[in-house]
Write a protein that holds these residues in place. Structure first.
Motif, PDB file in Angstrom:
ATOM      1  N   ASP A  97      39.811  52.043  35.541  1.00 42.25           N
ATOM      2  CA  ASP A  97      39.942  52.134  36.998  1.00 42.25           C
ATOM      3  C   ASP A  97      39.098  51.016  37.609  1.00 42.25           C
ATOM      4  OD1 ASP A  97      39.982  52.752  39.692  1.00 42.25           O
ATOM      5  OD2 ASP A  97      39.799  54.909  39.376  1.00 42.25           O
ATOM      6  N   MET A  98      39.762  50.034  38.237  1.00 44.76           N
ATOM      7  CA  MET A  98      39.028  48.890  38.759  1.00 44.76           C
ATOM      8  C   MET A  98      38.611  49.068  40.223  1.00 44.76           C
ATOM      9  SD  MET A  98      41.271  47.406  41.064  1.00 44.76           S
ATOM     10  CE  MET A  98      40.493  45.805  41.205  1.00 44.76           C
ATOM     11  N   THR A  99      38.804  50.260  40.782  1.00 42.36           N
ATOM     12  CA  THR A  99      38.409  50.505  42.164  1.00 42.36           C
ATOM     13  C   THR A  99      36.915  50.231  42.337  1.00 42.36           C
ATOM     14  OG1 THR A  99      40.092  52.228  42.342  1.00 42.36           O
ATOM     15  CG2 THR A  99      38.372  52.196  44.025  1.00 42.36           C
ATOM     16  N   GLY A 100      36.598  49.387  43.305  1.00 42.30           N
ATOM     17  CA  GLY A 100      35.211  49.023  43.548  1.00 42.30           C
ATOM     18  C   GLY A 100      34.665  47.986  42.594  1.00 42.30           C
ATOM     19  N   GLN A 101      35.515  47.502  41.668  1.00 43.14           N
ATOM     20  CA  GLN A 101      35.065  46.533  40.668  1.00 43.14           C
ATOM     21  C   GLN A 101      35.626  45.141  40.903  1.00 43.14           C
ATOM     22  OE1 GLN A 101      32.841  47.677  38.381  1.00 43.14           O
ATOM     23  NE2 GLN A 101      33.041  49.651  39.411  1.00 43.14           N
ATOM     24  N   SER A 102      36.391  44.940  41.972  1.00 41.27           N
ATOM     25  CA  SER A 102      37.045  43.655  42.197  1.00 41.27           C
ATOM     26  C   SER A 102      36.020  42.554  42.440  1.00 41.27           C
ATOM     27  CB  SER A 102      37.996  43.748  43.397  1.00 41.27           C
ATOM     28  OG  SER A 102      38.626  42.509  43.632  1.00 41.27           O
ATOM     29  N   THR A 103      36.189  41.457  41.715  1.00 39.47           N
ATOM     30  CA  THR A 103      35.292  40.310  41.858  1.00 39.47           C
ATOM     31  C   THR A 103      36.036  39.044  42.224  1.00 39.47           C
ATOM     32  OG1 THR A 103      35.472  39.797  39.503  1.00 39.47           O
ATOM     33  CG2 THR A 103      33.700  41.285  40.170  1.00 39.47           C
ATOM     34  N   GLY A 104      37.382  39.095  42.255  1.00 37.47           N
ATOM     35  CA  GLY A 104      38.178  37.901  42.478  1.00 37.47           C
ATOM     36  C   GLY A 104      38.012  37.333  43.872  1.00 37.47           C
ATOM     37  N   THR A 105      37.867  36.006  43.941  1.00 33.14           N
ATOM     38  CA  THR A 105      37.767  35.309  45.231  1.00 33.14           C
ATOM     39  C   THR A 105      38.903  34.326  45.441  1.00 33.14           C
ATOM     40  OG1 THR A 105      36.386  33.560  44.270  1.00 33.14           O
ATOM     41  CG2 THR A 105      35.256  35.509  45.175  1.00 33.14           C
ATOM     42  N   GLY A 106      39.777  34.201  44.438  1.00 30.72           N
ATOM     43  CA  GLY A 106      40.874  33.252  44.540  1.00 30.72           C
ATOM     44  C   GLY A 106      40.520  31.858  44.082  1.00 30.72           C
ATOM     45  N   GLU A 107      39.317  31.674  43.580  1.00 30.96           N
ATOM     46  CA  GLU A 107      38.901  30.360  43.077  1.00 30.96           C
ATOM     47  C   GLU A 107      39.589  30.080  41.740  1.00 30.96           C
ATOM     48  OE1 GLU A 107      36.951  28.225  44.650  1.00 30.96           O
ATOM     49  OE2 GLU A 107      36.613  29.583  46.351  1.00 30.96           O
ATOM     50  N   TYR A 108      39.655  28.793  41.408  1.00 32.69           N
ATOM     51  CA  TYR A 108      40.278  28.382  40.151  1.00 32.69           C
ATOM     52  C   TYR A 108      39.627  29.067  38.958  1.00 32.69           C
ATOM     53  CZ  TYR A 108      41.618  25.365  36.239  1.00 32.69           C
ATOM     54  OH  TYR A 108      42.069  24.897  35.031  1.00 32.69           O
ATOM     55  N   SER A 109      38.317  29.240  39.020  1.00 36.46           N
ATOM     56  CA  SER A 109      37.592  29.862  37.910  1.00 36.46           C
ATOM     57  C   SER A 109      38.040  31.296  37.668  1.00 36.46           C
ATOM     58  CB  SER A 109      36.083  29.821  38.181  1.00 36.46           C
ATOM     59  OG  SER A 109      35.771  30.485  39.392  1.00 36.46           O
ATOM     60  N   ASP A 110      38.478  31.994  38.741  1.00 35.08           N
ATOM     61  CA  ASP A 110      38.971  33.365  38.574  1.00 35.08           C
ATOM     62  C   ASP A 110      40.242  33.387  37.736  1.00 35.08           C
ATOM     63  OD1 ASP A 110      36.909  34.383  40.135  1.00 35.08           O
ATOM     64  OD2 ASP A 110      38.056  34.219  41.982  1.00 35.08           O
ATOM     65  N   PHE A 111      41.135  32.444  37.995  1.00 29.65           N
ATOM     66  CA  PHE A 111      42.380  32.378  37.232  1.00 29.65           C
ATOM     67  C   PHE A 111      42.093  32.056  35.764  1.00 29.65           C
ATOM     68  CE2 PHE A 111      43.768  31.710  41.559  1.00 29.65           C
ATOM     69  CZ  PHE A 111      44.947  32.427  41.627  1.00 29.65           C
ATOM     70  N   VAL A 112      41.147  31.153  35.544  1.00 33.09           N
ATOM     71  CA  VAL A 112      40.777  30.819  34.171  1.00 33.09           C
ATOM     72  C   VAL A 112      40.219  32.047  33.464  1.00 33.09           C
ATOM     73  CG1 VAL A 112      39.223  29.451  32.725  1.00 33.09           C
ATOM     74  CG2 VAL A 112      40.341  28.395  34.705  1.00 33.09           C
ATOM     75  N   SER A 113      39.395  32.811  34.166  1.00 29.83           N
ATOM     76  CA  SER A 113      38.755  33.985  33.560  1.00 29.83           C
ATOM     77  C   SER A 113      39.782  35.042  33.163  1.00 29.83           C
ATOM     78  CB  SER A 113      37.741  34.593  34.533  1.00 29.83           C
ATOM     79  OG  SER A 113      36.670  33.726  34.767  1.00 29.83           O
ATOM     80  N   VAL A 114      40.728  35.336  34.058  1.00 25.13           N
ATOM     81  CA  VAL A 114      41.671  36.414  33.771  1.00 25.13           C
ATOM     82  C   VAL A 114      42.617  36.035  32.634  1.00 25.13           C
ATOM     83  CG1 VAL A 114      43.470  35.791  35.464  1.00 25.13           C
ATOM     84  CG2 VAL A 114      43.123  38.170  34.839  1.00 25.13           C
ATOM     85  N   PHE A 115      43.051  34.763  32.575  1.00 28.01           N
ATOM     86  CA  PHE A 115      43.948  34.362  31.497  1.00 28.01           C
ATOM     87  C   PHE A 115      43.198  34.231  30.168  1.00 28.01           C
ATOM     88  CE2 PHE A 115      46.841  33.030  34.955  1.00 28.01           C
ATOM     89  CZ  PHE A 115      47.991  33.636  34.495  1.00 28.01           C
ATOM     90  N   ARG A 116      41.963  33.794  30.222  1.00 23.12           N
ATOM     91  CA  ARG A 116      41.174  33.723  28.993  1.00 23.12           C
ATOM     92  C   ARG A 116      40.946  35.129  28.438  1.00 23.12           C
ATOM     93  NH1 ARG A 116      37.887  29.925  26.659  1.00 23.12           N
ATOM     94  NH2 ARG A 116      38.204  28.520  28.437  1.00 23.12           N
TER      95      ARG A 116
END
Length: 527
Positions: free
Chosen positions: A135-154
């Motif tokens: 359950d990721m409620t309250g756990q969101s850290t994404g800001t839309g930066e390029y590094s976020d996309f790299v993190s999720v795909f990695r």
């Protein structure tokens, strides 16, 4: 119309201008003749009374007992008087009253289970167990930066590659580039491109954390059919032989993360059931209130006494502005009022049933997945029976049985991209099989399904579920894939004009009932 259930009693009381205590409603429902008991209770209460109490009902039942020469005023009703589904063990048709009216704006009290049902349902909370994971409620850290996309795909690559490396002798892409032509080789990678060559072969670009490498699947190979199942951004493994110049890998076999064929699902230790529903769409002109009333009524009967859990896979309400000209099809145009109305319908469910829900694309949360649960303002509205809302997706373990709840927006994409025999709206569970095979609920980024970059990929199926429950496509379908029960539970909304325009004929008013101790399932129909 006979008032045989708490839900209908609440509606009738509201129409006469009264509210009631929950125990009062239960006592009336258990009376030998609820009609007479209700009339007697309203005749004997003081004129200025607005809330019918349990004491009022007991007094009325005692006077009825005296008037009838000793007949009990709260004897149990015959089980078949409110049984809406007993003719077909697989798909049953409701036989309850065909017309139900809303309360006209009055708020129903929260109903408890009838005494008959409560006597069988667990009265000991220790017998029930629910654990929620992912359950990721309250756990969101994404800001839309390029590094976020790299993190999720990695994170996606690392989690899924672990499930594949035991099947092939994986080499990183930069290591493959240094190998000699003609050598056997294998790679675990994310699909970055799929295209056909001039000769009709398939060229697949696979990407790992070091780079990309081209892999060729010859059209005359048996595995060529598997290429048609591929989606961009999913993780697969291939092995084969490098070309003479070492610049391409000729593929001999292709592997998905997949569910192990040896998967042995867990079951509950006692006879207990869960009702699995989705897509209620309160606020739509096509919301099927009568079917919902019949469903809630049935849950109060002895036949439903083992139903101790209700799992709702998103789209509680119709929402606002979800599709073109939706305003023309709304019965309730304010989103908060829609949730207030839904909460009133939820009160018809027996209070001794544990309710767990996740949002969908019509709900008032972000569209990008994973979707967090509701904010505090909506949680304050959704208080009926202390129903718990988790993120979409969520992994809910009920008495040892792990249920992956996912609303199912990505099913549209799977059905659009894959051949009809692999995925279709008529058999939505087959599209679910594809997600199980890929071990990801929404693998393709940048398509129809909106995905949010987070510090990790919450959409990966790290743990093999025992049950996979989705909705969204408004079609009923179920089946087993490698011993995982996949269920798409249909909806509670009749066909809208928009659905007509896109040729969607919904399966509405169904409630799959799952035996948690055997994982057998019965589908009940309430229309």
């Amino acid at each position: 119309m006979p008032l045989e259930t708490p839900a209908r009693l609440v509606s009738e009381l509201a129409s006469r201008g009264y509210n009631a205590e929950r125990e009062a409603v239960t006592l009336l429902a258990d009376a030998s003749d609820p009609n007479v008991a209700l009339d007697r209770a309203l005749e004997t209460i003081p004129e200025d009374t607005l809330v019918l109490s349990a004491d009022h009902v007991r007094t009325a039942l005692e006077s009825e007992h005296d008037a009838d020469g000793g007949r009990s005023g709260n004897e149990t009703r015959p089980a078949d008087t409110t049984n809406p589904a007993d003719t077909d063990p697989s798909v049953s048709t409701g036989t309850g009253p065909t017309s139900s009216t809303d309360s006209g704006g009055s708020t129903p009290v929260e109903t408890e289970g009838s005494s008959t049902a409560r006597s069988v349902r667990s009265s000991d909370p220790d017998q029930r167990s629910i654990e929620v994971h992912n359950d990721m409620t309250g756990q969101s850290t994404g800001t839309g930066e390029y590094s976020d996309f790299v993190s999720v795909f990695r994170d996606r690559y690392e989690k899924l590659s672990k499930q594949l490396r035991g099947r092939v002798n994986h080499r990183p892409t930069n290591a493959l580039e240094r190998m000699s032509g003609g050598e056997e080789a294998a790679i675990v990678g994310m699909v970055s491109d799929i295209r056909s060559t001039a000769s009709g072969h398939w060229l697949i670009e696979l990407e790992d954390t070091n780079g990309t490498f081209p892999c060729l699947v010859m059209k005359d190979r048996a595995i060529a059919d598997l290429v048609q199942e591929l989606l961009y951004d999913e993780v697969i493994a291939v092995d084969g032989t490098l070309a003479d110049d070492g610049g391409i890998l000729f593929v001999d076999s292709l592997h998905f993360p997949d569910i192990p064929r040896t998967h042995d699902p867990s079951t509950a230790d006692r006879p207990v059931q869960a009702a699995l529903i989705s897509d209620v769409h309160v606020g739509s002109q096509e919301f099927m209130a009568d079917a919902w009333h019949r469903f809630a009524d049935w849950l109060h009967t002895e036949e439903a006494a083992n139903v101790e859990y209700l799992l709702l896979a998103g789209d509680m309400v119709e929402g606002v502005g979800v599709y073109p000209d939706q305003d023309d099809e709304l019965d309730v145009v304010d989103i908060y009022e829609q949730y207030e109305r839904f909460s009133e319908y939820l009160k018809e469910i027996p209070g001794d049933i544990e309710i767990r829900m996740i949002p969908g694309n019509h709900d008032a949360v972000r569209l990008a997945e994973p979707q967090p649960a509701f904010d505090e303002e909506l949680r304050d509205i959704m208080t009926a029976h202390d129903a718990q809302v988790h993120s979409n997706p969520a992994l809910v373990t009920i008495e040892g049985v792990t249920v992956l709840m996912y609303h199912g927006v990505s099913l549209d994409e799977v059905i659009a991209e894959l051949p009809d025999e692999k995925a279709s709206y008529d058999e939505p569970h087959k599209a679910m099989y594809q997600l199980l095979k890929k071990r990801h609920v929404a693998p393709q980024y940048g398509g129809h399904t909106r995905l949010a970059p987070e510090d990790r990929d919450y959409l990966v199926m790290e743990e093999v579920p025992d049950v996979f429950h989705t909705g969204h496509v408004h079609k009923l379908g179920w089946g087993k894939y490698h011993n995982v029960l996949a269920i798409n539970s249909g909806c509670w909304q009749a066909q809208t004009d928009f659905q007509k325009s896109v040729n969607i004929d919904p399966d509405a008013g169904f409630a799959p009932i799952l035996d948690l101790d055997t994982l057998d399932m019965t589908v009940r129909k309430f229309v």
